[in-house]
Design an enzyme around this catalytic site. Sequence first.
Site, mmCIF file in Angstrom:
data_model
loop_
_atom_site.group_PDB
_atom_site.id
_atom_site.type_symbol
_atom_site.label_atom_id
_atom_site.label_comp_id
_atom_site.label_asym_id
_atom_site.label_seq_id
_atom_site.Cartn_x
_atom_site.Cartn_y
_atom_site.Cartn_z
ATOM 1 N N ASN A 9 -6.340 8.100 -21.736
ATOM 2 C CA ASN A 9 -7.188 8.738 -22.403
ATOM 3 C C ASN A 9 -6.908 10.330 -21.960
ATOM 4 O O ASN A 9 -7.272 10.735 -20.932
ATOM 5 C CB ASN A 9 -8.706 8.582 -21.870
ATOM 6 C CG ASN A 9 -9.786 9.507 -22.329
ATOM 7 O OD1 ASN A 9 -9.433 10.300 -23.255
ATOM 8 N ND2 ASN A 9 -11.111 9.203 -21.954
ATOM 9 N N LYS A 11 -8.151 12.991 -23.219
ATOM 10 C CA LYS A 11 -9.200 13.937 -23.283
ATOM 11 C C LYS A 11 -8.928 14.960 -23.905
ATOM 12 O O LYS A 11 -7.997 15.100 -24.887
ATOM 13 C CB LYS A 11 -9.775 14.147 -21.699
ATOM 14 C CG LYS A 11 -10.080 12.830 -21.091
ATOM 15 C CD LYS A 11 -11.005 12.804 -19.725
ATOM 16 C CE LYS A 11 -11.114 11.678 -19.049
ATOM 17 N NZ LYS A 11 -11.764 11.833 -17.918
ATOM 18 N N HIS A 96 -17.879 7.010 -23.870
ATOM 19 C CA HIS A 96 -17.225 7.511 -22.358
ATOM 20 C C HIS A 96 -18.321 8.332 -22.016
ATOM 21 O O HIS A 96 -19.217 9.018 -22.471
ATOM 22 C CB HIS A 96 -16.065 8.458 -22.873
ATOM 23 C CG HIS A 96 -15.271 8.815 -21.761
ATOM 24 N ND1 HIS A 96 -15.743 9.733 -20.911
ATOM 25 C CD2 HIS A 96 -14.031 8.162 -21.122
ATOM 26 C CE1 HIS A 96 -14.825 9.974 -19.716
ATOM 27 N NE2 HIS A 96 -14.064 8.983 -19.861
ATOM 28 N N GLU A 98 -18.333 11.114 -20.508
ATOM 29 C CA GLU A 98 -18.267 12.594 -20.835
ATOM 30 C C GLU A 98 -19.280 12.888 -22.020
ATOM 31 O O GLU A 98 -19.986 13.727 -22.383
ATOM 32 C CB GLU A 98 -16.908 13.116 -20.834
ATOM 33 C CG GLU A 98 -16.364 13.416 -19.471
ATOM 34 C CD GLU A 98 -14.851 13.087 -19.531
ATOM 35 O OE1 GLU A 98 -14.300 12.746 -20.321
ATOM 36 O OE2 GLU A 98 -14.605 12.619 -18.211
ATOM 37 N N GLU A 168 -16.333 2.417 -15.942
ATOM 38 C CA GLU A 168 -16.077 3.680 -15.406
ATOM 39 C C GLU A 168 -16.846 4.297 -14.600
ATOM 40 O O GLU A 168 -18.023 5.090 -15.109
ATOM 41 C CB GLU A 168 -15.441 4.624 -16.465
ATOM 42 C CG GLU A 168 -14.547 4.137 -17.479
ATOM 43 C CD GLU A 168 -13.680 5.326 -18.082
ATOM 44 O OE1 GLU A 168 -12.507 5.732 -17.723
ATOM 45 O OE2 GLU A 168 -14.126 6.154 -18.547
ATOM 46 N N GLY A 174 -12.060 11.590 -12.605
ATOM 47 C CA GLY A 174 -11.744 13.061 -12.080
ATOM 48 C C GLY A 174 -12.063 13.508 -10.791
ATOM 49 O O GLY A 174 -11.742 14.714 -10.410
ATOM 50 N N SER A 214 -10.129 7.766 -11.608
ATOM 51 C CA SER A 214 -9.297 7.974 -10.613
ATOM 52 C C SER A 214 -8.160 6.932 -10.442
ATOM 53 O O SER A 214 -7.633 6.722 -9.309
ATOM 54 C CB SER A 214 -9.777 8.420 -9.354
ATOM 55 O OG SER A 214 -10.560 9.496 -9.498
ATOM 56 N N GLY A 236 -6.630 11.513 -16.084
ATOM 57 C CA GLY A 236 -5.748 12.576 -15.321
ATOM 58 C C GLY A 236 -4.330 12.091 -15.231
ATOM 59 O O GLY A 236 -3.193 12.797 -15.642
#
Length: 253
Positions: A9, A11, A96, A98, A168, A174, A214, A236
């Site tokens: 992903n 982002k 998600h 976020e 998640e 993150g 992570s 990330g």
Amino acid sequence: MRTPFIAGNWKMNLTKGEAKALAAAVAEKAKDLPGVEIGIIPAFVHIACAACAIKGKSSVGIGAQDVYFEKNGAFTGEVSAAMLTDLGVKYVLVGHSERRHVIGETDALLNKKLHAVIAAGLTVILCIGEKIEQRKANQTFNVCKTQLIEGLKGLDKSKAGQLVIAYEPVWAIGTGLNATKEQAQEVHAFVRDELVKIFDAPTAAGIRIQYGGSVKASNAVELLSQPDVDGALVGGASLKIDEFAGILAAAKK
Ligand code: 13P
């Protein structure tokens, strides 16, 4: 047997040039990994160029980070499932953390999005997970159960082949602080039990449950070795080709 599924992903990151280069690099790494399903999930504006960069060269699938549930019309700024299909998209993230916690999307809205994705014939990756205060208050199972029941409301088991769940935990996203393999397996097993109740045992046994939060090359082997961890949704680390390649390699069982 469930095919391991690793998705990156991206982002809200990368320029167009960077997205093309990263897509091509992932496609190159994927050549050595026929037993692993691999997806990349760029921002909307980079979907077309990422798809172009790997077209005809790779089995890597392209995903979208979001969708709107209406078919078309006066919904400024939104993107429909049909538009995504037209671009060659295969997967769509729904829910998600976020989108839930930064943008404020509700379970009811996410359920509509899920149905729009399924109706378009695409695969939905329904993301669920608890916040740190919910985990500390022993609410992890309740939160995940509600997000599953509300998110999957009205979905017939005949469509379960188009469904992937991503667990998640919000506190792991993150932060560099991944769930331990025991924490991940515990929730994944719980999720599968809930899927048995929502659908039935054979259906639940076929649904992939990814872990996200992570994930790195250095922790992927132990997380992916858990019996109910069927892949990873990577943030990330999916932006760095060597890290992502390490995670892909860990998925090759
Ligand atoms: P990180 O891998 O950066 O923690 O992000 C996880 C995630 O949100 C993937 O969807």
